[in-house]
Write a protein that holds these residues in place. Structure first.
Motif, PDB file in Angstrom:
ATOM      1  N   GLU A 297       0.830  -1.210   0.000  1.00 46.90           N
ATOM      2  CA  GLU A 297       0.000   0.000   0.000  1.00 46.90           C
ATOM      3  C   GLU A 297       0.863   1.258   0.000  1.00 46.90           C
ATOM      4  N   LEU A 298       1.964   1.235   0.748  1.00 45.06           N
ATOM      5  CA  LEU A 298       2.857   2.387   0.779  1.00 45.06           C
ATOM      6  C   LEU A 298       3.507   2.609  -0.587  1.00 45.06           C
ATOM      7  N   VAL A 299       3.892   1.518  -1.239  1.00 44.92           N
ATOM      8  CA  VAL A 299       4.476   1.637  -2.572  1.00 44.92           C
ATOM      9  C   VAL A 299       3.453   2.214  -3.545  1.00 44.92           C
ATOM     10  N   ALA A 300       2.225   1.713  -3.475  1.00 47.30           N
ATOM     11  CA  ALA A 300       1.174   2.177  -4.389  1.00 47.30           C
ATOM     12  C   ALA A 300       0.878   3.665  -4.209  1.00 47.30           C
ATOM     13  N   GLU A 301       1.084   4.186  -3.008  1.00 50.93           N
ATOM     14  CA  GLU A 301       0.846   5.607  -2.764  1.00 50.93           C
ATOM     15  C   GLU A 301       1.847   6.500  -3.492  1.00 50.93           C
ATOM     16  N   VAL A 302       3.075   6.006  -3.731  1.00 51.23           N
ATOM     17  CA  VAL A 302       4.123   6.906  -4.223  1.00 51.23           C
ATOM     18  C   VAL A 302       4.704   6.511  -5.573  1.00 51.23           C
ATOM     19  N   ALA A 303       4.518   5.279  -6.021  1.00 49.31           N
ATOM     20  CA  ALA A 303       5.193   4.799  -7.230  1.00 49.31           C
ATOM     21  C   ALA A 303       4.212   4.622  -8.386  1.00 49.31           C
ATOM     22  N   MET A 304       4.717   4.800  -9.601  1.00 48.70           N
ATOM     23  CA  MET A 304       3.907   4.602 -10.798  1.00 48.70           C
ATOM     24  C   MET A 304       3.514   3.140 -10.948  1.00 48.70           C
ATOM     25  N   ASP A 305       2.336   2.907 -11.518  1.00 56.42           N
ATOM     26  CA  ASP A 305       1.934   1.556 -11.887  1.00 56.42           C
ATOM     27  C   ASP A 305       2.272   1.341 -13.365  1.00 56.42           C
ATOM     28  N   GLU A 306       1.906   0.200 -13.917  1.00 58.85           N
ATOM     29  CA  GLU A 306       2.285  -0.117 -15.295  1.00 58.85           C
ATOM     30  C   GLU A 306       1.708   0.883 -16.291  1.00 58.85           C
ATOM     31  N   ARG A 307       0.458   1.242 -16.113  1.00 59.04           N
ATOM     32  CA  ARG A 307      -0.167   2.183 -17.047  1.00 59.04           C
ATOM     33  C   ARG A 307       0.545   3.529 -17.013  1.00 59.04           C
ATOM     34  N   GLU A 308       0.802   4.021 -15.806  1.00 53.89           N
ATOM     35  CA  GLU A 308       1.471   5.317 -15.669  1.00 53.89           C
ATOM     36  C   GLU A 308       2.878   5.287 -16.258  1.00 53.89           C
ATOM     37  N   LEU A 309       3.609   4.210 -16.000  1.00 53.60           N
ATOM     38  CA  LEU A 309       4.978   4.125 -16.496  1.00 53.60           C
ATOM     39  C   LEU A 309       5.004   4.060 -18.018  1.00 53.60           C
ATOM     40  N   LYS A 310       4.106   3.282 -18.607  1.00 55.75           N
ATOM     41  CA  LYS A 310       4.052   3.192 -20.072  1.00 55.75           C
ATOM     42  C   LYS A 310       3.782   4.562 -20.684  1.00 55.75           C
ATOM     43  N   ASP A 311       2.871   5.310 -20.104  1.00 56.97           N
ATOM     44  CA  ASP A 311       2.555   6.631 -20.624  1.00 56.97           C
ATOM     45  C   ASP A 311       3.726   7.588 -20.424  1.00 56.97           C
ATOM     46  N   PHE A 312       4.329   7.552 -19.254  1.00 62.49           N
ATOM     47  CA  PHE A 312       5.460   8.420 -18.932  1.00 62.49           C
ATOM     48  C   PHE A 312       6.622   8.177 -19.890  1.00 62.49           C
ATOM     49  N   ALA A 313       6.859   6.913 -20.228  1.00 64.43           N
ATOM     50  CA  ALA A 313       7.997   6.541 -21.077  1.00 64.43           C
ATOM     51  C   ALA A 313       7.873   7.096 -22.492  1.00 64.43           C
ATOM     52  N   THR A 314       6.678   7.500 -22.898  1.00 64.30           N
ATOM     53  CA  THR A 314       6.504   8.045 -24.249  1.00 64.30           C
ATOM     54  C   THR A 314       6.911   9.509 -24.346  1.00 64.30           C
ATOM     55  N   HIS A 315       7.172  10.149 -23.226  1.00 64.95           N
ATOM     56  CA  HIS A 315       7.542  11.568 -23.257  1.00 64.95           C
ATOM     57  C   HIS A 315       8.919  11.716 -23.904  1.00 64.95           C
ATOM     58  N   PRO A 316       9.108  12.702 -24.772  1.00 68.01           N
ATOM     59  CA  PRO A 316      10.386  12.822 -25.487  1.00 68.01           C
ATOM     60  C   PRO A 316      11.591  13.114 -24.599  1.00 68.01           C
ATOM     61  N   LEU A 317      11.366  13.608 -23.397  1.00 70.53           N
ATOM     62  CA  LEU A 317      12.490  13.885 -22.501  1.00 70.53           C
ATOM     63  C   LEU A 317      12.837  12.704 -21.599  1.00 70.53           C
ATOM     64  N   VAL A 318      12.063  11.617 -21.662  1.00 70.89           N
ATOM     65  CA  VAL A 318      12.192  10.526 -20.695  1.00 70.89           C
ATOM     66  C   VAL A 318      12.867   9.306 -21.304  1.00 70.89           C
ATOM     67  N   THR A 319      13.878   8.796 -20.584  1.00 67.04           N
ATOM     68  CA  THR A 319      14.479   7.494 -20.859  1.00 67.04           C
ATOM     69  C   THR A 319      14.253   6.613 -19.642  1.00 67.04           C
ATOM     70  N   ILE A 320      13.822   5.374 -19.853  1.00 69.10           N
ATOM     71  CA  ILE A 320      13.619   4.429 -18.749  1.00 69.10           C
ATOM     72  C   ILE A 320      14.807   3.473 -18.697  1.00 69.10           C
ATOM     73  N   GLY A 321      15.324   3.278 -17.494  1.00 70.77           N
ATOM     74  CA  GLY A 321      16.427   2.350 -17.282  1.00 70.77           C
ATOM     75  C   GLY A 321      16.084   1.297 -16.253  1.00 70.77           C
ATOM     76  N   GLY A 322      16.916   0.269 -16.175  1.00 68.97           N
ATOM     77  CA  GLY A 322      16.716  -0.821 -15.230  1.00 68.97           C
ATOM     78  C   GLY A 322      17.251  -0.501 -13.845  1.00 68.97           C
ATOM     79  N   HIS A 323      16.703  -1.188 -12.833  1.00 69.64           N
ATOM     80  CA  HIS A 323      17.093  -0.916 -11.445  1.00 69.64           C
ATOM     81  C   HIS A 323      16.922  -2.167 -10.573  1.00 69.64           C
ATOM     82  N   THR A 324      17.029  -3.329 -11.187  1.00 67.04           N
ATOM     83  CA  THR A 324      16.823  -4.659 -10.606  1.00 67.04           C
ATOM     84  C   THR A 324      15.344  -4.985 -10.472  1.00 67.04           C
TER      85      THR A 324
END
Length: 370
Positions: free
Chosen positions: A224-251
């Motif tokens: 629940e704490l993670v869900a309050e502050v972190a993006m979910d799959e839908r949000e991350l997919k949308d965010f990654a389409t922004h021209p200024l954004v690169t997504i990288g790995g973090h384990t």
């Protein structure tokens, strides 16, 4: 080099790296003030610039996490939007271009390339989109967000979020594995408790996991704490389409990789790449260690990052980027610019290389395993 500068180098290194070498009559509080004061003095002086000159690289990578409107209320686990804007303005005034990690590699290989900076944000926090992205858009500044699988799926053991919530919500907390009880009367006492417990955990995965019964006893749900502050799959997919954004790995699990056996460590790195590429529908080329100090990742983990198919691996070792880093691209340094508040001198010491000079006793400017 003058006698004064030579001795200042020696004293500065001893104080910042090993305050215990300062005479015992000097109190602990005074040692901390001396350490901070030395960085303040050198970070804002011509002498500091002179000492830092050989530590200023072709490029610089800065690290952020959460971006908060209420930094103190969130126990200083992040910085304010105003601080991010100050950093961007300082980079602009220095004449550094803000670039992607791919462009950084290209510039390191080009002796004629202009100096640059890379902005990185760890863990996939939603506030990076809400508060950081509008500022980055003002400056036309690209960002790289390093995302653990478990933050998106809510399966990560986010002990740091549990610890913050625990200290925010209670006036007294017992941490049984430490054999310590903390009285939490105000923001300073909560911040002090967080620092002490975090230092106790260090890079020990077992100590972090030992907090589970405490979280359970206080009814804290980490998902629940993670869900309050972190993006979910839908949000991350949308965010990654922004021209200024690169997504990288973090384990996958955001754990201390050095505490895992060979097979588990490689899997934790490689599976995260597969997950993100499947989710986003494109290649994920860059990686950051969730804990990037000497004790948390080394040669083994660096080899696994390359074997998994990443082009880079970013640590939290202090330092700037030099052409020599092309040969050790999975052990690249980063400077933390996202803590609660940086004075102008503290910012200056990170931008001009002085920070690495101080914490390494003026040793090798090219950060790698150390």
């Amino acid at each position: 080099m003058s006698y004064f500068v030579r001795n200042l180098r020696r004293f500065a290194g001893e104080l910042l790296e090993d305050p215990a070498r300062v005479p015992a009559k000097v109190s602990t509080a005074l040692k901390v003030k001396l350490k901070s004061g030395l960085e303040e003095a050198l970070g804002a002086s011509a002498v500091g610039d002179r000492l830092a000159a050989r530590y200023r690289g072709r490029g610089l990578v800065l690290m952020f996490h959460e971006i908060h409107d209420d930094v103190e209320g969130n126990l200083r686990m992040g910085c304010s939007p105003e601080q991010l804007r100050r950093v961007l303005a300082a980079l602009k005034s220095e004449g550094r271009d803000i670039v992607t990690p791919d462009e950084a590699l290209a510039r390191l290989a080009d002796p004629q390339a202009k100096e640059f900076a890379v902005l990185t944000f760890d863990d996939g926090y939603r506030d990076n989109r809400i508060r950081a992205l509008p500022i980055l858009e003002e400056f036309g500044a690209p960002m790289t967000m390093f995302v653990p699988t478990g933050m998106v799926t809510r399966e990560v053991y986010a002990w740091w979020l549990g610890l913050r919530a625990l200290l925010q919500r209670h006036d007294e907390v017992e941490i049984e594995p430490m054999a310590r009880r903390f009285r939490l009367a105000d923001a300073p006492s909560r911040n002090a408790a967080l620092r002490q417990i975090t230092l106790w955990i260090g890079t020990d995965r077992i100590r972090a996991e030992a907090l589970k019964p405490t979280f359970d006893r206080h009814g804290l749900s980490l998902p629940e704490l993670v869900a309050e502050v972190a993006m979910d799959e839908r949000e991350l997919k949308d965010f990654a389409t922004h021209p200024l954004v690169t997504i990288g790995g973090h384990t996958t699990s955001h754990t201390f990789l050095a505490g895992l056996d060979d097979a588990a460590a490689y899997k934790d790195i490689a599976d995260n790449k597969v997950y993100l590429e499947s989710l986003l529908g494109g290649e994920v080329r860059h990686f950051a260690y969730p804990y990037g100090t000497e004790g948390a990742c080394g040669e083994r983990e660096a080899a696994y990052v390359l074997a998994a198919g990443f082009a880079t691996g970013f640590t939290t070792r202090s330092g700037q980027l030099f052409p020599a880093h092309l040969a050790t691209s999975s052990l690249l340094p980063r400077e933390d610019a996202g803590f609660a508040y940086m004075t102008p001198a503290q910012m200056g010491s990170r931008l001009n290389g002085m920070r690495r000079a101080l914490v390494t006793h003026f040793a090798d400017p090219v950060a790698g395993l150390r």
